[in-house]
Design a protein around this motif. Structure first.
Motif, PDB file in Angstrom:
ATOM      1  N   LEU A 103       0.821  -1.204   0.000  1.00  0.00           N
ATOM      2  CA  LEU A 103       0.000   0.000   0.000  1.00  0.00           C
ATOM      3  C   LEU A 103       0.861   1.263   0.000  1.00  0.00           C
ATOM      4  N   GLY A 104       2.120   1.071  -0.283  1.00  0.00           N
ATOM      5  CA  GLY A 104       3.055   2.196  -0.254  1.00  0.00           C
ATOM      6  C   GLY A 104       2.762   3.258  -1.293  1.00  0.00           C
ATOM      7  N   PHE A 105       1.999   2.893  -2.352  1.00  0.00           N
ATOM      8  CA  PHE A 105       1.677   3.863  -3.390  1.00  0.00           C
ATOM      9  C   PHE A 105       0.887   5.037  -2.826  1.00  0.00           C
ATOM     10  N   MET A 106       0.255   4.848  -1.654  1.00  0.00           N
ATOM     11  CA  MET A 106      -0.526   5.922  -1.059  1.00  0.00           C
ATOM     12  C   MET A 106       0.377   7.023  -0.528  1.00  0.00           C
ATOM     13  N   GLY A 107       1.562   6.636  -0.061  1.00  0.00           N
ATOM     14  CA  GLY A 107       2.534   7.610   0.384  1.00  0.00           C
ATOM     15  C   GLY A 107       2.076   8.470   1.545  1.00  0.00           C
ATOM     16  N   ARG A 108       1.168   7.949   2.352  1.00  0.00           N
ATOM     17  CA  ARG A 108       0.622   8.735   3.465  1.00  0.00           C
ATOM     18  C   ARG A 108       0.617   7.894   4.734  1.00  0.00           C
ATOM     19  N   LYS A 109       0.685   8.588   5.852  1.00  0.00           N
ATOM     20  CA  LYS A 109       0.668   7.896   7.146  1.00  0.00           C
ATOM     21  C   LYS A 109      -0.425   8.470   8.039  1.00  0.00           C
ATOM     22  N   ASP A 110      -1.496   8.972   7.411  1.00  0.00           N
ATOM     23  CA  ASP A 110      -2.615   9.490   8.183  1.00  0.00           C
ATOM     24  C   ASP A 110      -3.354   8.348   8.858  1.00  0.00           C
ATOM     25  N   ALA A 111      -4.215   8.708   9.804  1.00  0.00           N
ATOM     26  CA  ALA A 111      -5.003   7.703  10.505  1.00  0.00           C
ATOM     27  C   ALA A 111      -5.937   7.001   9.516  1.00  0.00           C
ATOM     28  N   PHE A 112      -6.004   5.677   9.630  1.00  0.00           N
ATOM     29  CA  PHE A 112      -6.837   4.909   8.718  1.00  0.00           C
ATOM     30  C   PHE A 112      -7.901   4.128   9.492  1.00  0.00           C
ATOM     31  N   TRP A 113      -8.903   3.693   8.738  1.00  0.00           N
ATOM     32  CA  TRP A 113      -9.979   2.882   9.307  1.00  0.00           C
ATOM     33  C   TRP A 113     -10.480   1.928   8.229  1.00  0.00           C
ATOM     34  N   VAL A 114     -11.108   0.837   8.674  1.00  0.00           N
ATOM     35  CA  VAL A 114     -11.675  -0.142   7.739  1.00  0.00           C
ATOM     36  C   VAL A 114     -13.145  -0.341   8.066  1.00  0.00           C
ATOM     37  N   ASN A 115     -13.999  -0.139   7.081  1.00  0.00           N
ATOM     38  CA  ASN A 115     -15.401  -0.498   7.199  1.00  0.00           C
ATOM     39  C   ASN A 115     -15.645  -1.801   6.452  1.00  0.00           C
ATOM     40  N   ALA A 116     -16.622  -2.566   6.927  1.00  0.00           N
ATOM     41  CA  ALA A 116     -16.843  -3.890   6.344  1.00  0.00           C
ATOM     42  C   ALA A 116     -18.328  -4.159   6.148  1.00  0.00           C
ATOM     43  N   SER A 117     -18.601  -5.017   5.175  1.00  0.00           N
ATOM     44  CA  SER A 117     -19.954  -5.534   4.982  1.00  0.00           C
ATOM     45  C   SER A 117     -19.857  -7.045   4.834  1.00  0.00           C
ATOM     46  N   ARG A 118     -20.938  -7.732   5.156  1.00  0.00           N
ATOM     47  CA  ARG A 118     -20.921  -9.200   5.101  1.00  0.00           C
ATOM     48  C   ARG A 118     -22.271  -9.693   4.594  1.00  0.00           C
ATOM     49  N   LYS A 119     -22.232 -10.628   3.662  1.00  0.00           N
ATOM     50  CA  LYS A 119     -23.442 -11.249   3.144  1.00  0.00           C
ATOM     51  C   LYS A 119     -23.208 -12.744   3.033  1.00  0.00           C
ATOM     52  N   GLY A 120     -24.045 -13.524   3.692  1.00  0.00           N
ATOM     53  CA  GLY A 120     -23.879 -14.975   3.652  1.00  0.00           C
ATOM     54  C   GLY A 120     -24.079 -15.601   5.016  1.00  0.00           C
ATOM     55  N   LYS A 121     -23.771 -16.883   5.120  1.00  0.00           N
ATOM     56  CA  LYS A 121     -23.991 -17.643   6.359  1.00  0.00           C
ATOM     57  C   LYS A 121     -22.673 -17.878   7.093  1.00  0.00           C
ATOM     58  N   GLN A 122     -21.941 -16.807   7.350  1.00  0.00           N
ATOM     59  CA  GLN A 122     -20.698 -16.914   8.088  1.00  0.00           C
ATOM     60  C   GLN A 122     -20.975 -16.932   9.596  1.00  0.00           C
ATOM     61  N   THR A 123     -20.023 -17.441  10.345  1.00  0.00           N
ATOM     62  CA  THR A 123     -20.165 -17.457  11.813  1.00  0.00           C
ATOM     63  C   THR A 123     -19.448 -16.275  12.449  1.00  0.00           C
ATOM     64  N   TYR A 124     -18.978 -15.347  11.644  1.00  0.00           N
ATOM     65  CA  TYR A 124     -18.325 -14.153  12.159  1.00  0.00           C
ATOM     66  C   TYR A 124     -19.098 -12.919  11.691  1.00  0.00           C
ATOM     67  N   SER A 125     -18.878 -11.811  12.387  1.00  0.00           N
ATOM     68  CA  SER A 125     -19.576 -10.565  12.059  1.00  0.00           C
ATOM     69  C   SER A 125     -18.719  -9.696  11.145  1.00  0.00           C
ATOM     70  N   ARG A 126     -19.336  -8.680  10.599  1.00  0.00           N
ATOM     71  CA  ARG A 126     -18.582  -7.743   9.759  1.00  0.00           C
ATOM     72  C   ARG A 126     -17.568  -6.954  10.589  1.00  0.00           C
ATOM     73  N   PHE A 127     -17.875  -6.763  11.867  1.00  0.00           N
ATOM     74  CA  PHE A 127     -16.939  -6.046  12.730  1.00  0.00           C
ATOM     75  C   PHE A 127     -15.675  -6.869  12.962  1.00  0.00           C
ATOM     76  N   GLU A 128     -15.843  -8.177  13.058  1.00  0.00           N
ATOM     77  CA  GLU A 128     -14.672  -9.051  13.225  1.00  0.00           C
ATOM     78  C   GLU A 128     -13.831  -9.071  11.950  1.00  0.00           C
ATOM     79  N   VAL A 129     -14.485  -9.008  10.798  1.00  0.00           N
ATOM     80  CA  VAL A 129     -13.750  -8.935   9.533  1.00  0.00           C
ATOM     81  C   VAL A 129     -12.943  -7.642   9.471  1.00  0.00           C
ATOM     82  N   ALA A 130     -13.569  -6.543   9.835  1.00  0.00           N
ATOM     83  CA  ALA A 130     -12.884  -5.251   9.811  1.00  0.00           C
ATOM     84  C   ALA A 130     -11.682  -5.251  10.753  1.00  0.00           C
TER      85      ALA A 130
END
Length: 356
Positions: A103-130
């Protein structure tokens, strides 16, 4: 088309030209409209796949060109795609896979975050994926600051659909869908991307006399103002609402009137395009007759349209509008069932037939 598709993550070459994979989020029901806009506006672009609420495409242009995609809610650059199992024990695959990404092409070190979505019969939540994705990024770039959902400068997105994972970088700010402006909205106002999709379906031309009979806070008029026209006119029955519209349209060559949309101040057959969001049941006064209003509006729209003029109308009275259009010789070119604010209105594209 749905599901997984094969395309390398970044900087691939097709026909000797370096292209990147992107996707745009869009109001469900408007995917084909956005695809058409992409094909017309982005040179050397190609729509790869259409999912509900998403259009995937390749393009060679720089990001600045994508600001012209006004039917999109947000734009994302696809960084990686892979498969994952349905159980919690498989979550570590997310962390390890993402930790290998450059991800070095971004060339930035600002604060980052990950949002997630989930569709299907998984036993984990989207928050755990994030959480796993965040740990994967931090493992590769330990000096990058982890932000919060409300405080971050870089936003990644991870979408899990059954066994398929798409990891992407958000390119647009939260204000993108509002045109990066502060706007005043009236009740039941459309978001600008939806208003733009309606304008786009009207096939805007520089010679248009364009009218929105029920303009509300002026969102449709504002979107039409992004293209040349001979005349752009709108109105509303409320003086208070038209004042809001005028403030939102300041600087654009748009005329706004206080009027009764059922008695427009135009002679017969002088308008090229009518684009409007007809009031839904909840937007009519308690003593109002919605069926009568729709009947009168459809006749008035037919009256002012030129032969072969086009009307793009959003309404939740689908059956009545079909019947009224047939009675008036308004040919339905297309219709789109939308998912909007908990309702499922229909977006119609009508063309006036030759008789006057």
């Amino acid at each position: 088309m749905h599901g997984f598709f094969v395309f390398s993550k970044r900087g691939s070459k097709i026909g000797g030209v370096s292209v990147t994979l992107y996707f745009a989020s869009v109001l469900p029901g408007l995917e084909d409209v956005l695809s058409d806009e992409i094909n017309h506006k982005l040179i050397d672009s190609e729509v790869i796949q259409i999912n509900r609420g998403k259009v995937f495409f390749t393009a060679a242009e720089s990001f600045t060109c994508f600001n012209s995609l006004r039917s999109a809610d947000n734009l994302f650059q696809v960084l990686d795609q892979f498969q994952i199992g349905p159980h919690k024990k498989h979550l570590s695959q997310v962390r390890e896979r993402i930790s290998q990404l450059d991800l070095g092409f971004m060339g930035r070190k600002d604060a980052f975050w990950v949002n997630a979505s989930r569709k299907g019969k998984q036993t984990y939540s989207r928050f755990e994926v994030a959480k796993e994705a965040i740990e994967g990024i931090h493992k590769r770039y330990p000096d990058w600051k982890i932000g919060t959902s409300r405080n971050h400068q870089i936003e990644f997105r991870i979408d899990v659909e059954h066994h398929h994972v798409i990891f992407s970088l958000r390119l647009t700010k939260a204000t993108f869908r509002f045109r990066n402006q502060r706007r005043r909205f009236s009740p039941a106002s459309l978001r600008p991307p939806v208003a733009h999709a309606m304008v786009w379906l009207s096939e805007p031309a520089s010679t248009d006399v364009f009218v929105d009979p029920c303009c509300g806070s002026g969102t449709i008029l504002s979107e039409r103002g992004a293209y040349p026209a001979d005349e752009i006119v709108g109105g509303d029955i409320s003086d208070e609402i038209t004042k809001i519209a005028k403030s939102n349209l300041d600087g654009l060559e748009v005329v706004v009137h206080v009027w009764d949309a059922r008695k427009l101040p135009f002679s017969d057959g002088c308008v090229d395009k009518v684009v409007t969001n007809l009031p839904f049941g909840r937007q009519i006064s308690p003593d109002g007759d919605l069926q009568l209003f729709n009947h009168q509006m459809m006749h008035e729209i037919w009256r002012v349209l030129k032969p072969n003029g086009r009307a793009v109308i959003l309404s939740d009275s689908a059956n009545q509008l079909f019947w009224e259009a047939e009675r008036l010789d308004l040919y339905c070119l297309k219709s789109y069932l939308l998912s909007l604010k908990g309702l499922n209105p229909t977006l119609f594209v009508f063309e006036k037939q030759g008789r006057t």
